[in-house]
Structures are given as C-alpha cells and as structure tokens.
Motif scaffolding. Structure first.
Motif, PDB file in Angstrom:
ATOM      1  N   GLU A  46       0.935  -1.143  -0.087  1.00 38.20           N
ATOM      2  CA  GLU A  46      -0.050   0.019  -0.059  1.00 38.20           C
ATOM      3  C   GLU A  46       0.887   1.283   0.075  1.00 38.20           C
ATOM      4  OE1 GLU A  46      -3.372   2.189   2.930  1.00 38.20           O
ATOM      5  OE2 GLU A  46      -2.611   0.211   3.514  1.00 38.20           O
ATOM      6  N   GLU A  47       0.615   2.271  -1.143  1.00 42.93           N
ATOM      7  CA  GLU A  47       1.336   3.248  -0.720  1.00 42.93           C
ATOM      8  C   GLU A  47       1.135   4.366   0.164  1.00 42.93           C
ATOM      9  OE1 GLU A  47       3.265   6.700  -4.107  1.00 42.93           O
ATOM     10  OE2 GLU A  47       1.217   5.453  -4.501  1.00 42.93           O
ATOM     11  N   GLN A  48       2.113   5.012   0.811  1.00 42.98           N
ATOM     12  CA  GLN A  48       2.024   5.843   2.110  1.00 42.98           C
ATOM     13  C   GLN A  48       2.776   7.108   1.774  1.00 42.98           C
ATOM     14  OE1 GLN A  48       3.442   3.131   4.998  1.00 42.98           O
ATOM     15  NE2 GLN A  48       1.250   2.901   6.035  1.00 42.98           N
ATOM     16  N   GLN A  49       2.389   8.095   2.466  1.00 38.07           N
ATOM     17  CA  GLN A  49       3.287   9.239   2.534  1.00 38.07           C
ATOM     18  C   GLN A  49       4.605   8.741   3.115  1.00 38.07           C
ATOM     19  OE1 GLN A  49       2.086  11.951   1.546  1.00 38.07           O
ATOM     20  NE2 GLN A  49       0.272  11.052   0.775  1.00 38.07           N
ATOM     21  N   SER A  50       5.473   9.631   2.823  1.00 36.74           N
ATOM     22  CA  SER A  50       7.089   9.166   3.139  1.00 36.74           C
ATOM     23  C   SER A  50       7.507   9.283   4.636  1.00 36.74           C
ATOM     24  CB  SER A  50       7.988  10.486   2.801  1.00 36.74           C
ATOM     25  OG  SER A  50       7.811  11.736   3.035  1.00 36.74           O
TER      26      SER A  50
END
Length: 107
Positions: free
Chosen positions: A101-105
C-alpha cells in the motif's frame, strides 16, 4: 531480461531506537537493499485485498530469500510502500511477490 528488473528497492523495518538523550524514538531503519520492480496493482488484486481488509495499491517483486516481512516498508525512488503480504511461490530460483500500500514518506 529478468522478471525482477534492476530498480533499487530499500527494505525498512520499524524499530525503537535511542535518541541519544536517554529516551527512545520509533523510526524506520534500513535492513536490506535489493534489486527488483514495482507495479500498480490490478483491479482484481485491489478487490482481493479489500476482502482481507488491506488496501493493495502496488505489487513488488524481489529475489527469493530477501529479508522482508509484512509491516516492513519498501522505498523505491520516491515511492513508499507498506508491505501487507509476502508470497513465496516456492520454486528454485523464484522470487517473492509483495502486496503493498502506498504511503506518505513520513508514515
């Protein structure tokens, strides 16, 4: 051409580390660097993830035997991905498939 490709993927694990002032902080630490590839997930993969309560935005591929576990984070360029599942298809010379799942840095 290899299925895994040649993109550098860092594997990070969350841990508790000394802050140098007598306290501790929770942070990410790099545990390995691998070569592999990342692609956007298909509609079917996203739908299957929803059935198990996970958002699957990307699928990663790295070498079999790499030090990666669910809850780790992959860093591929400027993309940060939380690993939800690791699949090893079990054949010699194979690869690991990672549901992510893509996340904020900063996550």
């Amino acid at each position: 051409m290899s299925l895994l490709g040649g993109r550098v993927i860092k594997i990070e694990r969350r841990g508790r580390f000394s802050d140098g002032q007598g306290g501790f902080i929770d942070s990410w630490a790099e545990v390995a660097t691998e070569r592999g590839r990342v692609r956007s997930s298909s509609g079917r993969e996203r739908e299957l993830g929803h059935k198990f309560g996970a958002e699957i935005s990307h699928v990663g591929y790295i070498r079999q035997g790499a030090n990666v576990k669910p809850q780790d984070r992959l860093v591929a360029g400027s993309i940060y991905l939380k690993v939800h599942a690791v699949r090893d298809w079990g054949f010699e010379g194979g690869h690991l498939e990672l549901d992510c799942e893509e996340q904020q840095s900063g996550g």
